[in-house]
Each structure stands twice: as C-alpha cells, then as structure tokens.
Design a protein around this motif. Sequence first.
Motif, short mmCIF file in Angstrom:
data_model
loop_
_atom_site.label_atom_id
_atom_site.label_comp_id
_atom_site.label_asym_id
_atom_site.label_seq_id
_atom_site.Cartn_x
_atom_site.Cartn_y
_atom_site.Cartn_z
N ASP A 170 -4.92 7.19 3.77
CA ASP A 170 -5.62 7.91 2.73
C ASP A 170 -6.08 6.87 1.66
N GLN A 173 -9.97 4.06 -2.02
CA GLN A 173 -10.58 3.04 -2.33
C GLN A 173 -11.97 2.98 -2.17
N LEU A 174 -12.45 3.43 -0.98
CA LEU A 174 -13.93 3.54 -0.89
C LEU A 174 -14.73 4.24 -1.87
N ASN A 222 0.79 -1.04 -0.05
CA ASN A 222 -0.18 -0.09 0.00
C ASN A 222 0.79 1.24 -0.02
N GLU A 232 -15.93 8.41 7.98
CA GLU A 232 -15.84 6.76 7.71
C GLU A 232 -15.02 6.21 8.84
N HIS A 233 -14.55 6.94 9.68
CA HIS A 233 -13.72 6.21 10.79
C HIS A 233 -12.35 5.58 10.01
N VAL A 234 -11.80 6.10 9.20
CA VAL A 234 -10.68 5.60 8.44
C VAL A 234 -9.53 6.15 8.82
N SER A 235 -8.36 5.29 8.81
CA SER A 235 -6.95 6.06 9.23
C SER A 235 -6.35 6.53 7.89
N LYS A 282 -12.55 10.77 5.80
CA LYS A 282 -11.81 9.82 6.67
C LYS A 282 -12.27 9.73 7.99
N THR A 283 -12.69 11.02 8.44
CA THR A 283 -13.20 11.22 9.83
C THR A 283 -14.66 10.63 9.66
N GLU A 315 -7.15 4.08 1.87
CA GLU A 315 -8.41 3.40 2.32
C GLU A 315 -9.52 4.42 1.73
N ILE A 316 -9.48 5.52 1.98
CA ILE A 316 -10.81 6.32 1.72
C ILE A 316 -10.88 6.54 0.13
#
Length: 99
Positions: free
Chosen positions: A69, A74-75, A42, A64-67, A61-62, A71-72
């Motif tokens: 970049d 990909q969402l 990654n 969706e509670h994702v840590s 990110k806030t 990951e967001i």
Amino acid sequence: MPNKKPNILQRRVTGAVKPSEEYHATDDKDVQKKKSPSVPKNQKKSIKVSAETYKDMTVLKTIEHVSFDYEIIQLLIDQYYKDMTAEQQRRYTVLRENM
C-alpha cells in the motif's frame, strides 16, 4: 457458641512457600529496551481509509503491479507533485522539510 467456619488467616503459616529463585529488581531502562524492537522504516505509521478508497488502491496496485500500500500511495503523491505549479512545489518542499 464458637464459630465453626474455618478461618483462612488462622491456617496461614509464615514462610510456608519458599521461592525457587531470589527476586532481583530490574531497572526501568532494561524494560524499555525490550519493548522497543526495531521496526522497518516503511511500517512505522498506519492510516485508516474507507472501504471505497481501499478498493481503489487495490485496483491501482493491480494495474501498476505493486505489492504494498505504501508504494501505491507514494506513486500517487509523486503524480500529484508533478501536476503542481512551480510555486506549489516550492511550498510543498519547504513544508515537508520543516516537519
């Protein structure tokens, strides 16, 4: 009239400095192995985004509670893929597999 400036080359004595270790030539292959540490999957690429886009990503990110970049991102890609028509999804899949 003789030149009174000291000449550095005249003061040099051959073999005055003795090496503490012998020099051993290394292969280029050994050097290349040392330069390429394993990088997590990654973290292989980087992208540049504007300050506004980064701010938007931070808000998402806030929410969706994702840590991270990636990951967001990909969402967001997944959501965009869901909104595509069946033909666009097939096209996306073919292009993605051929890259």
